[in-house]
Design a protein around this motif. Structure first.
Motif, PDB file in Angstrom:
ATOM      1  N   ALA A 120     104.025   6.489  -8.646  1.00  0.00           N
ATOM      2  CA  ALA A 120     104.358   5.429  -7.691  1.00  0.00           C
ATOM      3  C   ALA A 120     105.184   5.999  -6.538  1.00  0.00           C
ATOM      4  O   ALA A 120     105.684   7.123  -6.596  1.00  0.00           O
ATOM      5  CB  ALA A 120     105.131   4.313  -8.398  1.00  0.00           C
ATOM      6  N   TRP A 121     105.334   5.213  -5.520  1.00  0.00           N
ATOM      7  CA  TRP A 121     106.115   5.574  -4.341  1.00  0.00           C
ATOM      8  C   TRP A 121     107.523   5.983  -4.782  1.00  0.00           C
ATOM      9  O   TRP A 121     108.164   5.309  -5.595  1.00  0.00           O
ATOM     10  CB  TRP A 121     106.147   4.374  -3.404  1.00  0.00           C
ATOM     11  CG  TRP A 121     107.016   4.509  -2.210  1.00  0.00           C
ATOM     12  CD1 TRP A 121     106.956   5.472  -1.258  1.00  0.00           C
ATOM     13  CD2 TRP A 121     108.068   3.628  -1.827  1.00  0.00           C
ATOM     14  NE1 TRP A 121     107.911   5.258  -0.296  1.00  0.00           N
ATOM     15  CE2 TRP A 121     108.620   4.129  -0.622  1.00  0.00           C
ATOM     16  CE3 TRP A 121     108.604   2.471  -2.373  1.00  0.00           C
ATOM     17  CZ2 TRP A 121     109.667   3.509   0.031  1.00  0.00           C
ATOM     18  CZ3 TRP A 121     109.646   1.860  -1.718  1.00  0.00           C
ATOM     19  CH2 TRP A 121     110.161   2.376  -0.523  1.00  0.00           C
ATOM     20  N   TRP A 122     108.032   7.071  -4.253  1.00  0.00           N
ATOM     21  CA  TRP A 122     109.332   7.601  -4.649  1.00  0.00           C
ATOM     22  C   TRP A 122     110.452   6.587  -4.409  1.00  0.00           C
ATOM     23  O   TRP A 122     111.455   6.573  -5.121  1.00  0.00           O
ATOM     24  CB  TRP A 122     109.650   8.905  -3.915  1.00  0.00           C
ATOM     25  CG  TRP A 122     109.856   8.727  -2.440  1.00  0.00           C
ATOM     26  CD1 TRP A 122     108.928   8.834  -1.460  1.00  0.00           C
ATOM     27  CD2 TRP A 122     111.076   8.358  -1.795  1.00  0.00           C
ATOM     28  NE1 TRP A 122     109.473   8.572  -0.236  1.00  0.00           N
ATOM     29  CE2 TRP A 122     110.815   8.278  -0.409  1.00  0.00           C
ATOM     30  CE3 TRP A 122     112.371   8.095  -2.243  1.00  0.00           C
ATOM     31  CZ2 TRP A 122     111.782   7.935   0.510  1.00  0.00           C
ATOM     32  CZ3 TRP A 122     113.339   7.764  -1.307  1.00  0.00           C
ATOM     33  CH2 TRP A 122     113.042   7.689   0.050  1.00  0.00           C
ATOM     34  N   GLY A 123     110.281   5.743  -3.413  1.00  0.00           N
ATOM     35  CA  GLY A 123     111.290   4.731  -3.114  1.00  0.00           C
ATOM     36  C   GLY A 123     111.476   3.742  -4.245  1.00  0.00           C
ATOM     37  O   GLY A 123     112.587   3.285  -4.503  1.00  0.00           O
ATOM     38  N   PHE A 124     110.382   3.428  -4.933  1.00  0.00           N
ATOM     39  CA  PHE A 124     110.507   2.505  -6.062  1.00  0.00           C
ATOM     40  C   PHE A 124     111.287   3.154  -7.198  1.00  0.00           C
ATOM     41  O   PHE A 124     112.114   2.506  -7.842  1.00  0.00           O
ATOM     42  CB  PHE A 124     109.133   2.048  -6.552  1.00  0.00           C
ATOM     43  CG  PHE A 124     109.236   1.018  -7.638  1.00  0.00           C
ATOM     44  CD1 PHE A 124     109.524  -0.295  -7.339  1.00  0.00           C
ATOM     45  CD2 PHE A 124     109.097   1.377  -8.968  1.00  0.00           C
ATOM     46  CE1 PHE A 124     109.664  -1.245  -8.329  1.00  0.00           C
ATOM     47  CE2 PHE A 124     109.224   0.436  -9.967  1.00  0.00           C
ATOM     48  CZ  PHE A 124     109.510  -0.881  -9.651  1.00  0.00           C
ATOM     49  N   VAL A 125     111.023   4.434  -7.442  1.00  0.00           N
ATOM     50  CA  VAL A 125     111.775   5.157  -8.476  1.00  0.00           C
ATOM     51  C   VAL A 125     113.259   5.142  -8.119  1.00  0.00           C
ATOM     52  O   VAL A 125     114.116   4.859  -8.964  1.00  0.00           O
ATOM     53  CB  VAL A 125     111.264   6.606  -8.626  1.00  0.00           C
ATOM     54  CG1 VAL A 125     112.086   7.372  -9.648  1.00  0.00           C
ATOM     55  CG2 VAL A 125     109.792   6.625  -9.001  1.00  0.00           C
ATOM     56  N   SER A 126     113.566   5.412  -6.870  1.00  0.00           N
ATOM     57  CA  SER A 126     114.944   5.414  -6.400  1.00  0.00           C
ATOM     58  C   SER A 126     115.592   4.039  -6.534  1.00  0.00           C
ATOM     59  O   SER A 126     116.745   3.926  -6.960  1.00  0.00           O
ATOM     60  CB  SER A 126     114.980   5.874  -4.949  1.00  0.00           C
ATOM     61  OG  SER A 126     116.286   5.831  -4.451  1.00  0.00           O
ATOM     62  N   LEU A 127     114.869   2.999  -6.166  1.00  0.00           N
ATOM     63  CA  LEU A 127     115.406   1.639  -6.292  1.00  0.00           C
ATOM     64  C   LEU A 127     115.685   1.271  -7.741  1.00  0.00           C
ATOM     65  O   LEU A 127     116.718   0.667  -8.058  1.00  0.00           O
ATOM     66  CB  LEU A 127     114.436   0.634  -5.675  1.00  0.00           C
ATOM     67  CG  LEU A 127     114.356   0.626  -4.160  1.00  0.00           C
ATOM     68  CD1 LEU A 127     113.208  -0.281  -3.697  1.00  0.00           C
ATOM     69  CD2 LEU A 127     115.670   0.165  -3.556  1.00  0.00           C
ATOM     70  N   ALA A 128     114.771   1.631  -8.633  1.00  0.00           N
ATOM     71  CA  ALA A 128     114.961   1.325 -10.051  1.00  0.00           C
ATOM     72  C   ALA A 128     116.161   2.088 -10.618  1.00  0.00           C
ATOM     73  O   ALA A 128     116.942   1.532 -11.403  1.00  0.00           O
ATOM     74  CB  ALA A 128     113.689   1.646 -10.837  1.00  0.00           C
ATOM     75  N   LEU A 129     116.320   3.351 -10.222  1.00  0.00           N
ATOM     76  CA  LEU A 129     117.473   4.118 -10.688  1.00  0.00           C
ATOM     77  C   LEU A 129     118.781   3.567 -10.126  1.00  0.00           C
ATOM     78  O   LEU A 129     119.800   3.520 -10.827  1.00  0.00           O
ATOM     79  CB  LEU A 129     117.314   5.590 -10.316  1.00  0.00           C
ATOM     80  CG  LEU A 129     116.253   6.355 -11.096  1.00  0.00           C
ATOM     81  CD1 LEU A 129     116.091   7.760 -10.532  1.00  0.00           C
ATOM     82  CD2 LEU A 129     116.598   6.405 -12.574  1.00  0.00           C
ATOM     83  N   THR A 130     118.752   3.129  -8.892  1.00  0.00           N
ATOM     84  CA  THR A 130     119.939   2.521  -8.290  1.00  0.00           C
ATOM     85  C   THR A 130     120.289   1.217  -8.996  1.00  0.00           C
ATOM     86  O   THR A 130     121.463   0.949  -9.279  1.00  0.00           O
ATOM     87  CB  THR A 130     119.714   2.271  -6.786  1.00  0.00           C
ATOM     88  OG1 THR A 130     119.415   3.519  -6.155  1.00  0.00           O
ATOM     89  CG2 THR A 130     120.931   1.644  -6.130  1.00  0.00           C
ATOM     90  N   ALA A 131     119.274   0.423  -9.305  1.00  0.00           N
ATOM     91  CA  ALA A 131     119.511  -0.820 -10.045  1.00  0.00           C
ATOM     92  C   ALA A 131     120.076  -0.524 -11.429  1.00  0.00           C
ATOM     93  O   ALA A 131     120.964  -1.244 -11.910  1.00  0.00           O
ATOM     94  CB  ALA A 131     118.212  -1.617 -10.147  1.00  0.00           C
ATOM     95  N   ALA A 132     119.585   0.533 -12.090  1.00  0.00           N
ATOM     96  CA  ALA A 132     120.109   0.920 -13.396  1.00  0.00           C
ATOM     97  C   ALA A 132     121.586   1.301 -13.287  1.00  0.00           C
ATOM     98  O   ALA A 132     122.397   0.934 -14.148  1.00  0.00           O
ATOM     99  CB  ALA A 132     119.302   2.077 -13.969  1.00  0.00           C
ATOM    100  N   PHE A 133     121.931   2.029 -12.224  1.00  0.00           N
ATOM    101  CA  PHE A 133     123.328   2.405 -12.009  1.00  0.00           C
ATOM    102  C   PHE A 133     124.214   1.168 -11.869  1.00  0.00           C
ATOM    103  O   PHE A 133     125.264   1.063 -12.509  1.00  0.00           O
ATOM    104  CB  PHE A 133     123.470   3.295 -10.769  1.00  0.00           C
ATOM    105  CG  PHE A 133     124.905   3.461 -10.343  1.00  0.00           C
ATOM    106  CD1 PHE A 133     125.746   4.301 -11.045  1.00  0.00           C
ATOM    107  CD2 PHE A 133     125.401   2.759  -9.257  1.00  0.00           C
ATOM    108  CE1 PHE A 133     127.081   4.443 -10.662  1.00  0.00           C
ATOM    109  CE2 PHE A 133     126.722   2.889  -8.870  1.00  0.00           C
ATOM    110  CZ  PHE A 133     127.575   3.737  -9.573  1.00  0.00           C
ATOM    111  N   PHE A 134     123.804   0.228 -11.018  1.00  0.00           N
ATOM    112  CA  PHE A 134     124.627  -0.957 -10.806  1.00  0.00           C
ATOM    113  C   PHE A 134     124.696  -1.839 -12.055  1.00  0.00           C
ATOM    114  O   PHE A 134     125.744  -2.423 -12.356  1.00  0.00           O
ATOM    115  CB  PHE A 134     124.148  -1.752  -9.589  1.00  0.00           C
ATOM    116  CG  PHE A 134     124.584  -1.134  -8.294  1.00  0.00           C
ATOM    117  CD1 PHE A 134     125.918  -1.112  -7.922  1.00  0.00           C
ATOM    118  CD2 PHE A 134     123.664  -0.553  -7.442  1.00  0.00           C
ATOM    119  CE1 PHE A 134     126.338  -0.522  -6.733  1.00  0.00           C
ATOM    120  CE2 PHE A 134     124.064   0.034  -6.254  1.00  0.00           C
ATOM    121  CZ  PHE A 134     125.408   0.045  -5.902  1.00  0.00           C
ATOM    122  N   ALA A 135     123.612  -1.929 -12.804  1.00  0.00           N
ATOM    123  CA  ALA A 135     123.632  -2.693 -14.055  1.00  0.00           C
ATOM    124  C   ALA A 135     124.577  -2.033 -15.059  1.00  0.00           C
ATOM    125  O   ALA A 135     125.328  -2.714 -15.767  1.00  0.00           O
ATOM    126  CB  ALA A 135     122.220  -2.798 -14.626  1.00  0.00           C
TER     127      ALA A 135
END
Length: 91
Positions: A65-80
């Protein structure tokens, strides 16, 4: 014998991880609802949410998938995860 290469390449392993996390959350919520003991719903959410976001990032990475989605999901994991730590620190 199962084809593990296909399980990983298709991203199904991440789907399996999410399913296990949801089953865990439902079991914990059911126990709390039936007995009034255990983790409150907000605590269960804080517990499983980082794992769900990590699994989404894994699925995206495995399926190209688009690298941006991977980055967004990892960022969301960090904030969660940070939210979960903040809640635990407060208690």
């Amino acid at each position: 014998m199962p084809d593990f290469a296909t399980l990983f390449a298709s991203g199904r392993v991440a789907d399996l991880m999410i399913a296990v996390l949801l089953i865990e959350a439902l079991a914990l919520l059911g126990f709390w609802w039936l007995t009034g003991r255990g983790l409150r719903p907000q605590s269960v959410l804080a517990l499983v949410l980082p794992g769900v976001f990590f699994a989404l990032a894994l699925r995206a990475a495995l399926t190209g998938a688009w690298w941006g989605f991977v980055s967004l999901a990892l960022t969301a994991a960090f904030f969660a995860h940070a939210w979960d730590l903040w809640r635990r620190w407060r208690d």
